[in-house]
Design a protein around this motif. Sequence first.
Motif, PDB file in Angstrom:
ATOM      1  N   GLY A  78       0.799  -1.219   0.000  1.00 53.24           N
ATOM      2  CA  GLY A  78       0.000   0.000   0.000  1.00 53.24           C
ATOM      3  C   GLY A  78       0.834   1.272   0.000  1.00 53.24           C
ATOM      4  N   ASP A  79       2.132   1.180   0.389  1.00 53.41           N
ATOM      5  CA  ASP A  79       2.981   2.376   0.387  1.00 53.41           C
ATOM      6  C   ASP A  79       3.080   2.947  -1.024  1.00 53.41           C
ATOM      7  OD1 ASP A  79       3.472   2.018   3.025  1.00 53.41           O
ATOM      8  OD2 ASP A  79       5.622   1.565   2.843  1.00 53.41           O
ATOM      9  N   ARG A  80       3.033   4.284  -1.117  1.00 55.12           N
ATOM     10  CA  ARG A  80       3.287   4.938  -2.408  1.00 55.12           C
ATOM     11  C   ARG A  80       4.797   5.137  -2.538  1.00 55.12           C
ATOM     12  NH1 ARG A  80       0.556  10.212  -2.255  1.00 55.12           N
ATOM     13  NH2 ARG A  80       0.711  10.300  -4.530  1.00 55.12           N
ATOM     14  N   VAL A  81       5.364   4.733  -3.659  1.00 55.18           N
ATOM     15  CA  VAL A  81       6.824   4.796  -3.812  1.00 55.18           C
ATOM     16  C   VAL A  81       7.230   5.366  -5.160  1.00 55.18           C
ATOM     17  CG1 VAL A  81       7.400   2.900  -2.224  1.00 55.18           C
ATOM     18  CG2 VAL A  81       6.848   2.378  -4.606  1.00 55.18           C
ATOM     19  N   VAL A  82       8.397   6.012  -5.166  1.00 57.11           N
ATOM     20  CA  VAL A  82       9.063   6.430  -6.395  1.00 57.11           C
ATOM     21  C   VAL A  82      10.296   5.553  -6.520  1.00 57.11           C
ATOM     22  CG1 VAL A  82      10.218   8.309  -7.595  1.00 57.11           C
ATOM     23  CG2 VAL A  82       8.269   8.793  -6.117  1.00 57.11           C
ATOM     24  N   VAL A  83      10.539   4.995  -7.701  1.00 58.12           N
ATOM     25  CA  VAL A  83      11.630   4.039  -7.861  1.00 58.12           C
ATOM     26  C   VAL A  83      12.754   4.650  -8.694  1.00 58.12           C
ATOM     27  CG1 VAL A  83      12.256   1.762  -8.733  1.00 58.12           C
ATOM     28  CG2 VAL A  83      10.007   2.126  -7.710  1.00 58.12           C
ATOM     29  N   VAL A  84      13.982   4.509  -8.172  1.00 57.18           N
ATOM     30  CA  VAL A  84      15.163   4.947  -8.911  1.00 57.18           C
ATOM     31  C   VAL A  84      15.736   3.722  -9.616  1.00 57.18           C
ATOM     32  CG1 VAL A  84      17.404   6.063  -8.698  1.00 57.18           C
ATOM     33  CG2 VAL A  84      15.571   6.648  -7.128  1.00 57.18           C
ATOM     34  N   SER A  85      16.249   3.922 -10.813  1.00 58.53           N
ATOM     35  CA  SER A  85      16.632   2.760 -11.619  1.00 58.53           C
ATOM     36  C   SER A  85      17.766   1.954 -11.000  1.00 58.53           C
ATOM     37  CB  SER A  85      16.992   3.194 -13.031  1.00 58.53           C
ATOM     38  OG  SER A  85      18.025   4.153 -12.997  1.00 58.53           O
ATOM     39  N   PHE A  86      18.631   2.594 -10.215  1.00 55.20           N
ATOM     40  CA  PHE A  86      19.744   1.844  -9.641  1.00 55.20           C
ATOM     41  C   PHE A  86      19.332   1.040  -8.418  1.00 55.20           C
ATOM     42  CE2 PHE A  86      22.375   4.105 -12.486  1.00 55.20           C
ATOM     43  CZ  PHE A  86      23.407   3.209 -12.708  1.00 55.20           C
ATOM     44  N   VAL A  87      19.834  -0.189  -8.364  1.00 54.89           N
ATOM     45  CA  VAL A  87      19.525  -1.063  -7.241  1.00 54.89           C
ATOM     46  C   VAL A  87      20.614  -0.902  -6.188  1.00 54.89           C
ATOM     47  CG1 VAL A  87      19.089  -3.432  -6.535  1.00 54.89           C
ATOM     48  CG2 VAL A  87      18.564  -2.717  -8.880  1.00 54.89           C
ATOM     49  N   GLY A  88      20.268  -0.346  -5.057  1.00 52.65           N
ATOM     50  CA  GLY A  88      21.240  -0.173  -3.978  1.00 52.65           C
ATOM     51  C   GLY A  88      20.892  -1.094  -2.824  1.00 52.65           C
ATOM     52  N   CYS A  89      21.913  -1.744  -2.250  1.00 50.46           N
ATOM     53  CA  CYS A  89      21.640  -2.685  -1.158  1.00 50.46           C
ATOM     54  C   CYS A  89      21.355  -1.956   0.147  1.00 50.46           C
ATOM     55  CB  CYS A  89      22.796  -3.670  -0.985  1.00 50.46           C
ATOM     56  SG  CYS A  89      24.275  -2.950  -0.222  1.00 50.46           S
ATOM     57  N   GLY A  90      21.838  -0.694   0.235  1.00 44.37           N
ATOM     58  CA  GLY A  90      21.621   0.069   1.457  1.00 44.37           C
ATOM     59  C   GLY A  90      22.585  -0.271   2.581  1.00 44.37           C
ATOM     60  N   LYS A  91      23.462  -1.245   2.351  1.00 43.00           N
ATOM     61  CA  LYS A  91      24.320  -1.719   3.433  1.00 43.00           C
ATOM     62  C   LYS A  91      25.809  -1.539   3.164  1.00 43.00           C
ATOM     63  CE  LYS A  91      20.832  -3.355   5.747  1.00 43.00           C
ATOM     64  NZ  LYS A  91      20.317  -4.690   5.487  1.00 43.00           N
ATOM     65  N   CYS A  92      26.192  -1.473   1.907  1.00 49.14           N
ATOM     66  CA  CYS A  92      27.632  -1.387   1.612  1.00 49.14           C
ATOM     67  C   CYS A  92      28.147   0.032   1.879  1.00 49.14           C
ATOM     68  CB  CYS A  92      27.907  -1.800   0.163  1.00 49.14           C
ATOM     69  SG  CYS A  92      27.304  -0.616  -1.070  1.00 49.14           S
ATOM     70  N   TRP A  93      29.466   0.200   1.757  1.00 50.73           N
ATOM     71  CA  TRP A  93      30.057   1.493   2.057  1.00 50.73           C
ATOM     72  C   TRP A  93      29.458   2.590   1.186  1.00 50.73           C
ATOM     73  CZ3 TRP A  93      32.773   5.387  -0.337  1.00 50.73           C
ATOM     74  CH2 TRP A  93      33.398   6.330   0.517  1.00 50.73           C
ATOM     75  N   TYR A  94      29.311   2.316  -0.120  1.00 52.48           N
ATOM     76  CA  TYR A  94      28.805   3.339  -1.043  1.00 52.48           C
ATOM     77  C   TYR A  94      27.376   3.743  -0.683  1.00 52.48           C
ATOM     78  CZ  TYR A  94      32.947   2.464  -3.815  1.00 52.48           C
ATOM     79  OH  TYR A  94      34.241   2.352  -4.216  1.00 52.48           O
ATOM     80  N   CYS A  95      26.508   2.770  -0.447  1.00 47.73           N
ATOM     81  CA  CYS A  95      25.121   3.094  -0.098  1.00 47.73           C
ATOM     82  C   CYS A  95      25.055   3.900   1.193  1.00 47.73           C
ATOM     83  CB  CYS A  95      24.282   1.819   0.027  1.00 47.73           C
ATOM     84  SG  CYS A  95      23.885   1.059  -1.552  1.00 47.73           S
TER      85      CYS A  95
END
Lengths: 180, 202
Positions: free
Chosen positions: B79-96
């Motif tokens: 049910g959440d409304r979301v906007v999606v960015v094309s890049f897949v980020g894990c959210g956990k690595c140094w870069y994310c």
Amino acid sequence: MELTATTTVRRPVAEVYAFWRLLENLPTFMEHLDEVRTTDEKTSTWTASAPFDRTVVWEALVIEDVVEERIAWRSTEQADVPNEGAVSFLPAPAGAGTEVHVHLVYDVEAGKLGKAVAKYFGEEPHQQLDDDLRRLKQVLEAGEVVRSDGAPWGKQARKEFPQHPAQPMTAEERREVLGA
Amino acid sequence: MKAVTWRGVNEIGVEDVPEPTILNDHDVIVEVGLSATCGSDLHLMGGYIPAMRGGDVLGHEFMGRVGEVGPGVTKHQVGDRVVVVSFVGCGKCWYCREGLWSLCDNGNPNPGLTDALWGQGIGGCYGKFPLGAVMNKALTLRGAQQHGHRYIPEILDRMSRDEVKTEHLATHVMALDDGPEGYRMFKEKEDGCVRAVFRPGG
């Protein structure tokens, strides 16, 4: 055949060491390994896929275990493909996690099966080990080996060309790829 | 499910494709409300990406509603409304963690080839070949790759206060069935087309 590879995992040394030390975890990220079953503190049974739908089974012995530093193992005398390996865990600079250094040696000259296994590793065994370590990093940092509709094979990803746009899999493709 | 697909070089179609399914524990399935054309779609359309196969689904900039969540998802719910960015980020690595999402170490499900070519695996992304990350991460060239995730909250916030106007970007809003025509107009920049935007509902 001697292989080395390195990666940096953004998790504490203790956690990375503990994950590796539980040898049952190795098949989650090592492409050729189907199963590792530990029999006691030092010994374990390893099953790997080999060409022509065969499997190779061998016993391995942990020959060195320095907590949160280094683990080394080697196959016992009966192994079809004598092999040994070692992994070291070092704190990465600036608290960036753990450097994982892997060194593997396969005695592929030891017989026909050895040659077949060497061939199975392909022309780029180094790439395979690099990919294994990338998946180790994925599992420890992100929690799983990542898949997409364009590259759904998980640890068998090298079977196909790199990611591309795709469409969702049919139920049949899903069964074939995921076995579920 | 209906989708705009690549049929061959500069040949775009609309067809029924299988319903998506959860592959990773951290996947969500988004019911797309609006999907935009992107400049990098032109590389796909023109056949410059060798891995393309007939039937591949186009569209990697979209928004909608979360329809299903994998067992590892904690941040979003159905049910959440979301906007999606094309890049897949894990959210956990140094870069994310540093907000550099497009350089994610873990988001690419099969980076072997780029690893061999450029000595560095590149980030994952929905439906295209993420060359931008290579430029930022491994080579000295600079790409135009944005770490889009980082700016979305601020942009949405400003849009809600009416401080950002987007009407001039979404110049051609049309039904998904008109996808082939929309992509053609976008490619030819016909009728001042900046972006064609598709509405799956019609």
